[in-house]
Scaffold this active site. Structure first.
Site: not given
Ligand code: GDP
Ligand code: MN
Length: 384
Positions: A107, A195
């Site tokens: 991530y 993101e």
């Protein structure tokens, strides 16, 4: 402002972030052609402004020959994910990408941290799943570096994060370059969020942004016309799009009481007091401090075109917007639109007496109240 994954990937790629090969498709035939060009295994990805598509059936890994059939099933479907709410979102665009071997799902997120007034670059070795869950249950698995805007992102910071991700050898340098490119894209576009979930390590050991999300600061869009053009009104609430044409700050909610208010603080207080009186607001509508009669008319039209609205609460503090101007706007709107739901008006401030007189002598059926709580109780009773 939000954009689609394929648009975010194009921006990131321009700044040097590695992304999968892929093409946007608006029809099953487009999808078939794109899949033929990519060959082998492809991924058909629904493009909606919400995450969690994988779990909702909006991401399918298929053979190139099957892409057309998968695409025709996905186009037009109502995709429901944990981020769309129960109403879901209709799929109108697809991204067709090359299928990749995934060794690890990581991530990466870059957002503006308001408390430190700095961008914060966050990574986690536990990517792919819902990052909200990682943040909640295992916050020690999220690693952060705060970026001093004057100095920029330091190479030492990217190395720290790369080690935290468990990368090694040439991947450290690759991760550094990727993070620098992400920060570069973030700054250049006045983004409020980038993101990448998942950021993957491919089967042959390279890093790549498999998913991408970018949000932008609306107040900076004037200097990015190219980004403003990426706006997709199909992803937005139609009444909110309509309201923005008249510089009205409108947000649709789920209740039954339409609210027309001037000033965001008064809007919040109005929603609170409706709740306190046992009702549910149907929207948040701030006409702004200096609204004119024309804006009031449009605000009223937008408000009452919401089928859920069973009563309207107008709560105005007449400062720059005078109460008589408000009354004129409301009277014109009701005459023109023939509003059938009850209307409760509470106003205070400049020319309030004149405004009240105008409402009373209009011959229209308004309920007026002197205090906010009295008005809230009346409107809730009417809506019920
Ligand atoms: P999201 O669910 O909306 O966040 O969509 P993502 O783009 O993150 O995709 C969801 C999941 O689909 C990923 O976490 C991957 O596990 C899987 N996926 C996406 N693309 C590929 C691919 O090229 N190959 C494989 N094997 N899996 C993929
Ligand atoms: Mn994702």
């Amino acid at each position: 402002m939000k954009i689609h994954e394929y648009q975010a990937k194009a921006i990131l790629a321009r700044h040097g972030v590695p992304v999968p090969r892929g093409e946007v498709a608006l029809s099953a035939a487009d999808a078939a052609a794109a899949a033929r060009r990519l060959g082998g295994t492809v991924v058909v990805k629904a493009q909606i402004h919400a995450g969690g598509r994988g779990k909702g059936g909006g991401v399918k890994v298929v053979k190139a020959e099957e892409a057309e059939a998968t695409a025709s099933r996905m186009l037009g479907m109502r995709l429901v994910t944990h981020q769309t709410g129960p109403a879901g979102q209709i799929v109108e665009r697809l991204l067709i990408e090359e299928g990749l071997q995934i060794a690890r799902e990581l991530y990466l997120g870059l957002v503006l941290d308001r408390s430190t007034e700095r961008p914060v670059l966050m990574v986690s070795p536990d990517g792919g799943v819902e990052i909200e869950k990682v943040a909640e249950e295992t916050p020690d698995r999220i690693f952060k570096e705060y970026i001093r805007p004057g100095a920029g992102l330091g190479a030492y910071q990217t190395r720290k994060l790369a080690f935290a991700l468990g990368l090694s050898g040439p991947q450290i340098g690759e991760a550094g370059k990727l993070m620098m490119a992400i920060y570069d894209a973030f700054r250049a576009t006045d983004a409020s969020l980038v993101e990448i979930n998942p950021l993957i390590v491919t089967g042959d050991g390279h890093l790549l942004a498999l998913d991408a999300k970018m949000n932008f600061d609306d107040n900076a869009l004037y200097r990015h016309p190219d980004i403003r053009d990426l706006r997709d009104p199909a992803e937005e609430e139609p009444l909110e799009v309509e309201a923005s044409k008249f510089s009205l700050n409108y947000i649709k909610l789920d209740g039954t009481i339409g609210c027309m208010v001037n000033g965001a603080g008064l809007a919040m207080a109005t929603m609170d007091i409706i709740k306190l009186a046992g009702g549910e607001p149907a929207n948040f509508l701030d006409v702004g401090g200096g609204a004119n009669a024309e804006q009031i008319r449009n605000a009223f039209r937008i408000l009452t075109s919401d089928a859920n609205v069973r009563a309207v609460f107008i709560n105005i503090f007449g400062g720059i917007l005078r109460c008589d101007v408000l009354a004129e706007g409301v009277i014109n709107a009701v005459k023109e639109l023939g509003v059938r739901v009850p209307i409760v008006i509470r106003m205070e401030g400049t020319n309030v007496e004149r405004g009240k007189e105008m409402l009373e002598s209009s011959g229209l059926n308004f309920t007026t109240a002197d205090t906010m709580s009295e008005a809230a109780e009346r409107v809730v009773a009417m809506a019920n």
